[in-house]
Scaffold this motif. Sequence first.
Motif, PDB file in Angstrom:
ATOM      1  N   ILE A   1      -8.639  -2.300  -6.433  1.00  0.00           N
ATOM      2  CA  ILE A   1      -7.931  -1.584  -7.492  1.00  0.00           C
ATOM      3  C   ILE A   1      -6.460  -1.970  -7.532  1.00  0.00           C
ATOM      4  CG2 ILE A   1      -7.281   0.455  -6.111  1.00  0.00           C
ATOM      5  CD1 ILE A   1      -8.142   2.164  -8.529  1.00  0.00           C
TER       6      ILE A   1
ATOM      7  N   TYR B   1     -11.860   4.055  -2.991  1.00  0.00           N
ATOM      8  CA  TYR B   1     -11.327   4.083  -4.350  1.00  0.00           C
ATOM      9  C   TYR B   1     -12.415   4.082  -5.419  1.00  0.00           C
ATOM     10  CZ  TYR B   1      -6.520   3.582  -2.798  1.00  0.00           C
ATOM     11  OH  TYR B   1      -5.288   3.813  -2.227  1.00  0.00           O
TER      12      TYR B   1
ATOM     13  N   HIS C   1       0.818  -1.216   0.000  1.00  0.00           N
ATOM     14  CA  HIS C   1       0.000   0.000   0.000  1.00  0.00           C
ATOM     15  C   HIS C   1       0.851   1.264   0.000  1.00  0.00           C
ATOM     16  CE1 HIS C   1       1.204   0.143   4.215  1.00  0.00           C
ATOM     17  NE2 HIS C   1       0.900   1.429   4.154  1.00  0.00           N
TER      18      HIS C   1
ATOM     19  N   LEU D   1     -11.141  10.132  -7.408  1.00  0.00           N
ATOM     20  CA  LEU D   1      -9.979   9.389  -6.926  1.00  0.00           C
ATOM     21  C   LEU D   1      -9.641   8.230  -7.855  1.00  0.00           C
ATOM     22  CD1 LEU D   1      -7.875   9.051  -4.768  1.00  0.00           C
ATOM     23  CD2 LEU D   1      -9.517   7.715  -3.424  1.00  0.00           C
ATOM     24  N   GLU D   2     -10.655   7.514  -8.303  1.00  0.00           N
ATOM     25  CA  GLU D   2     -10.412   6.394  -9.209  1.00  0.00           C
ATOM     26  C   GLU D   2      -9.756   6.876 -10.506  1.00  0.00           C
ATOM     27  OE1 GLU D   2     -12.765   2.544 -11.036  1.00  0.00           O
ATOM     28  OE2 GLU D   2     -13.883   4.388 -10.656  1.00  0.00           O
TER      29      GLU D   2
ATOM     30  N   ASP E   1     -12.401  -0.146  -0.693  1.00  0.00           N
ATOM     31  CA  ASP E   1     -13.069  -0.244  -1.987  1.00  0.00           C
ATOM     32  C   ASP E   1     -14.055   0.901  -2.184  1.00  0.00           C
ATOM     33  OD1 ASP E   1     -11.677  -2.473  -2.831  1.00  0.00           O
ATOM     34  OD2 ASP E   1     -13.156  -3.897  -2.079  1.00  0.00           O
TER      35      ASP E   1
ATOM     36  N   ILE F   1      -7.838  12.341  -1.770  1.00  0.00           N
ATOM     37  CA  ILE F   1      -7.886  11.031  -1.115  1.00  0.00           C
ATOM     38  C   ILE F   1      -8.044  11.177   0.392  1.00  0.00           C
ATOM     39  CG2 ILE F   1      -5.357  10.847  -0.928  1.00  0.00           C
ATOM     40  CD1 ILE F   1      -5.713   7.825  -1.370  1.00  0.00           C
TER      41      ILE F   1
ATOM     42  N   TRP G   1      -6.046   7.878  -9.763  1.00  0.00           N
ATOM     43  CA  TRP G   1      -5.205   6.708  -9.514  1.00  0.00           C
ATOM     44  C   TRP G   1      -4.959   5.941 -10.815  1.00  0.00           C
ATOM     45  CZ3 TRP G   1      -4.215   1.630  -9.790  1.00  0.00           C
ATOM     46  CH2 TRP G   1      -3.358   1.055  -8.838  1.00  0.00           C
TER      47      TRP G   1
END
Length: 782
Positions: A438, A655, A403, A660-661, A652, A626, A664
């Motif tokens: 993710i 994200y 992470h 944010l998704e 989950d 985030i 990333w």
Amino acid sequence: MKPSLWPDAIDHLLAKSVQHGGETLAAHTWQVLCRLADLYRLRPQLAGESRLWHCLYWAVFLHDFGKAAHGFQRRLRGGPAWPHRHEVLSLAFVAAVAHGFSAAEQRWLVAAIVSHHRDEPEIAQTYPLGLRNDPLVELCNEVDAETAGLLAEWLATCANPWREQLGLATVAEAIAPQPVTINAKRVRYWLQVYHDWVAELEYDHAARLPGILLRGLITTADHMASAYVQRVPPPISETWPALAQRLVPAGQQVYEHQRRSGAIGGQSALLMAPTGSGKTEAALYWALGDGCCPPARIFYALPYQASMNAMYDRLRRSFGDQAVGLQHGRAAQALYARFREGEEWSAAAARRVQWEKNLNILHARPLKVLSPYQLLKALFQLRGFEAMLADYAHAAFIFDEIHAYEPERLALITGLMRYLREQFAARFFVMSATFPQIIRDRLDEALGETAFISATPDIFARFRRHRLHLRDGELTDPATISEIVAQVRNGQQVLVCANTVARVQELRDKLAQAGLGSEQLIVIHSRFTYGDRNRLEQAIRERCASEASQRPPLALIATQVVEVSLDIDLDTVYSDPAPLEALLQRFGRANRRGAKGICPVYVFRQPNDGQGVYGRDRDPARAGHIVRVTLAELERHNGAIIDEAATNEWLDRIYADPVLEQQWTEAYRRMAQQVDLIISGLRPFQSDEQREDDFERMFDGVDVVPHCFERAYVERLVEEQFIEANNYLVSISKQRFAILRSQGKLRPAEETGKRRVWVVQLPYDERNGLSFSDIVIDPDWS
């Protein structure tokens, strides 16, 4: 030990200079062959690479024949420089054994011989085609007929018996050498075979792997012999149950996720288990398995220097000093501090550090703790990358706390994983307290068929050890400072975790002003000198480790460096807002074993912008997004006991946030595309200096000397005490460096010879480290 047959007639020919021991040509060749045999025993699976070891054996036997040249021998005895390449002259003897190889294998043989010191472009530049006076003619005239005859006799009488004595007869076939004449045209022919093959590698991707292995293994064997490494250490072959019997305290049982990790055999795996539930042990059980097929090497990758140093200490206790190596940007300082702990004489400690560094470069430790960026050097085609990749063949890689990496760096790591799995039969064990989908999807893409191991529900239930409390305001507010002071005075060990170095320094000063003494405050971050950093890490180990005999009350004030693999066990946590993965790791440093019941952990709602550390974005409105999404998720659980089995669902949901998704995924995809290009351009026999610049840009650190240490630093350099000198260095970001230079706060250090080191005109003290006037700071990367 010499073999039974020995070429006494050539004992006057040297391979090493007199000042470096004057080792003879035959003795050095024997030592290289011994190390090659060790490497074969380490990775017998590579015997399946179509006659690889056959080519390597004969290449090693011939690789230094060119050192018999008169000019080279004079040079070894203190004479003038010699303008030629001895490995090119060695090609004059290839015809003696060429009939023992297919046309394709002849290319391998020639490439292994001629590439063991220099890249192909340099050889081509030294001996170009089309010159009226071919330099190869002059080169070949350096070996007279008598010397050539002695070398041919050595080849004819010793080469076949030596392969049997070394245990290589099953993979290196016997060859009856034929007579040869030293001939520039034949050398040119073999050189052209080599150049043509290297040119073909641009589009023949399948041929790159044997080229990498050939060069990597021959250079490793040669360098080990030159360094007088007497034996390549064998792999760790202990079974996981035997290791568990040593590691698990009496009265405790092996957890089910640990048992499953040890039992899955040679498969890659992902492990999700709570912090403190024995993930490190599980990873080691996985690596060793039942002991029947021990991995050639075990690599344990961690993101922060503090966690690497701590893991090095931990593994040394389990496997011994000779089994474990440490490799990161400041490993020398960490090793020196540990060797001096034993009251070893400073010069002796420095020599031991240099030897350890050499062993790491030579790939001679069966278990190595290192940064992923040390592994990534191979992808950037830096000099010696073939030896790095050969060392990764059939190895076991452990990646702890995946992470911790931003999406760009994760893309680099997963790209390396995929390449090593597909090309070098490497396997991987990736572990974390959480695996958001993710990230898991990207790991599945990189690792292929992968076992997913999760701690059992009862383990997660047992590790329900924290109650979450969200607080208004900031960590630095007066009421919070008073509360922390009261906790310490009440006998508690408190972790105070801030996102930036500046806030750590501010918190330390406020806690001191509120009444805590210096013995009750420990500060750790990246802006201490390397010497002070090692001292602080030792203090943390002694006072806050799980097994510490005495646990004095204190406040440990730290940045992200405490998040990963530090086996410390405090009583409570006060933290700046941060991404959930980081917060869970911070929480895991308190009540680590769950033996203290339910302990409170406190997260503040402000500042919620990531403070320039998390979630950078060109759009200010999205910077730190985030952190804000994480705080929204935490509001759902405020006041509740944290169920670590449910935190994956929290992640989950975090994200799944559209902004944010997108952030990333775009960052990951951009880097993943670059990694694909890097891998597609990876070819043996050609290191790339331009990519070295690309690699260096991955790191944001510049070393400077605080002005209060300038005199001490220079004195150590003058006395050639380089490790001690480096203890006075502090790493700052390149952006900060540029700002300070523009403000006239940096100047070159005096009398540093060839070293370009800058002195920074800023205050420094052993309590807070190097201080800046503002609070904008980059994260604490190793």
